[in-house]
Write a protein that holds these residues in place. Sequence first.
Motif, PDB file in Angstrom:
ATOM      1  N   ILE A 196       0.871  -1.169   0.000  1.00 54.13           N
ATOM      2  CA  ILE A 196       0.000   0.000   0.000  1.00 54.13           C
ATOM      3  C   ILE A 196       0.906   1.215   0.000  1.00 54.13           C
ATOM      4  CG2 ILE A 196      -1.799   1.270   1.228  1.00 54.13           C
ATOM      5  CD1 ILE A 196      -2.564  -1.403   2.571  1.00 54.13           C
ATOM      6  N   ALA A 197       0.817   2.017  -1.063  1.00 55.54           N
ATOM      7  CA  ALA A 197       1.671   3.196  -1.190  1.00 55.54           C
ATOM      8  C   ALA A 197       0.800   4.444  -1.291  1.00 55.54           C
ATOM      9  CB  ALA A 197       2.549   3.077  -2.427  1.00 55.54           C
ATOM     10  N   ILE A 198       1.084   5.409  -0.441  1.00 60.52           N
ATOM     11  CA  ILE A 198       0.385   6.690  -0.476  1.00 60.52           C
ATOM     12  C   ILE A 198       1.333   7.686  -1.129  1.00 60.52           C
ATOM     13  CG2 ILE A 198      -0.766   8.479   0.878  1.00 60.52           C
ATOM     14  CD1 ILE A 198      -1.063   6.222   3.076  1.00 60.52           C
ATOM     15  N   VAL A 199       0.922   8.197  -2.290  1.00 63.09           N
ATOM     16  CA  VAL A 199       1.777   9.098  -3.059  1.00 63.09           C
ATOM     17  C   VAL A 199       1.019  10.376  -3.372  1.00 63.09           C
ATOM     18  CG1 VAL A 199       3.025   7.145  -4.071  1.00 63.09           C
ATOM     19  CG2 VAL A 199       1.125   8.144  -5.321  1.00 63.09           C
ATOM     20  N   GLN A 200       1.753  11.430  -3.706  1.00 69.28           N
ATOM     21  CA  GLN A 200       1.118  12.691  -4.068  1.00 69.28           C
ATOM     22  C   GLN A 200       0.448  12.537  -5.435  1.00 69.28           C
ATOM     23  OE1 GLN A 200       3.709  16.131  -4.297  1.00 69.28           O
ATOM     24  NE2 GLN A 200       2.219  17.306  -3.122  1.00 69.28           N
ATOM     25  N   ASP A 201      -0.671  13.225  -5.617  1.00 65.84           N
ATOM     26  CA  ASP A 201      -1.431  13.120  -6.865  1.00 65.84           C
ATOM     27  C   ASP A 201      -0.562  13.312  -8.104  1.00 65.84           C
ATOM     28  OD1 ASP A 201      -3.899  12.393  -5.925  1.00 65.84           O
ATOM     29  OD2 ASP A 201      -4.739  14.409  -5.954  1.00 65.84           O
ATOM     30  N   GLU A 202       0.331  14.299  -8.067  1.00 64.81           N
ATOM     31  CA  GLU A 202       1.112  14.574  -9.271  1.00 64.81           C
ATOM     32  C   GLU A 202       2.103  13.459  -9.604  1.00 64.81           C
ATOM     33  OE1 GLU A 202       4.675  17.566  -8.653  1.00 64.81           O
ATOM     34  OE2 GLU A 202       2.875  18.347  -7.709  1.00 64.81           O
ATOM     35  N   ASP A 203       2.391  12.571  -8.669  1.00 61.89           N
ATOM     36  CA  ASP A 203       3.264  11.426  -8.938  1.00 61.89           C
ATOM     37  C   ASP A 203       2.481  10.173  -9.304  1.00 61.89           C
ATOM     38  OD1 ASP A 203       5.581  12.874  -8.330  1.00 61.89           O
ATOM     39  OD2 ASP A 203       5.426  12.390  -6.194  1.00 61.89           O
ATOM     40  N   SER A 204       1.197  10.144  -9.017  1.00 62.44           N
ATOM     41  CA  SER A 204       0.430   8.900  -9.123  1.00 62.44           C
ATOM     42  C   SER A 204       0.357   8.339 -10.536  1.00 62.44           C
ATOM     43  CB  SER A 204      -0.975   9.086  -8.553  1.00 62.44           C
ATOM     44  OG  SER A 204      -1.734   9.949  -9.354  1.00 62.44           O
ATOM     45  N   ILE A 205       0.212   9.206 -11.532  1.00 61.82           N
ATOM     46  CA  ILE A 205       0.115   8.717 -12.914  1.00 61.82           C
ATOM     47  C   ILE A 205       1.413   8.046 -13.330  1.00 61.82           C
ATOM     48  CG2 ILE A 205      -0.132   9.438 -15.323  1.00 61.82           C
ATOM     49  CD1 ILE A 205      -2.072  11.609 -14.304  1.00 61.82           C
TER      50      ILE A 205
END
Length: 110
Positions: free
Chosen positions: A5-14
């Motif tokens: 489970i990885a929580i990442v910033q929106d701008e990195d998610s894509i």
Amino acid sequence: MKLVIAIVQDEDSIDVTEALTEEDYRVTKLATTGGFLKSGNTTLMVGIEEEKVQAVIDIIKNICKKRKETIVTSSAFGGNEGGYTQQYPIQVDVGGATIFVIDVDQFVKI
């Protein structure tokens, strides 16, 4: 079997999602909201064999770098309604990722 489970910033998610799928990892993406800056982030879930955990973490680590971001905050002066509000910029660290690796007892795909 493990669940990453990885929580990442929106701008990195894509970029993270594309990199993982290019390596044939199946990714489930959940839109979530962070508590600190109230900004959008994305939670990614990847179910994989134990020996592939480090490869998934490495992909995430290579994309999700910490960086500085300037936000505008306000401060009230005067202590009552007659006071005024001053806005000023501050720099905060954003980016990176928070990763959890969990044992999975059973995995069923229907």
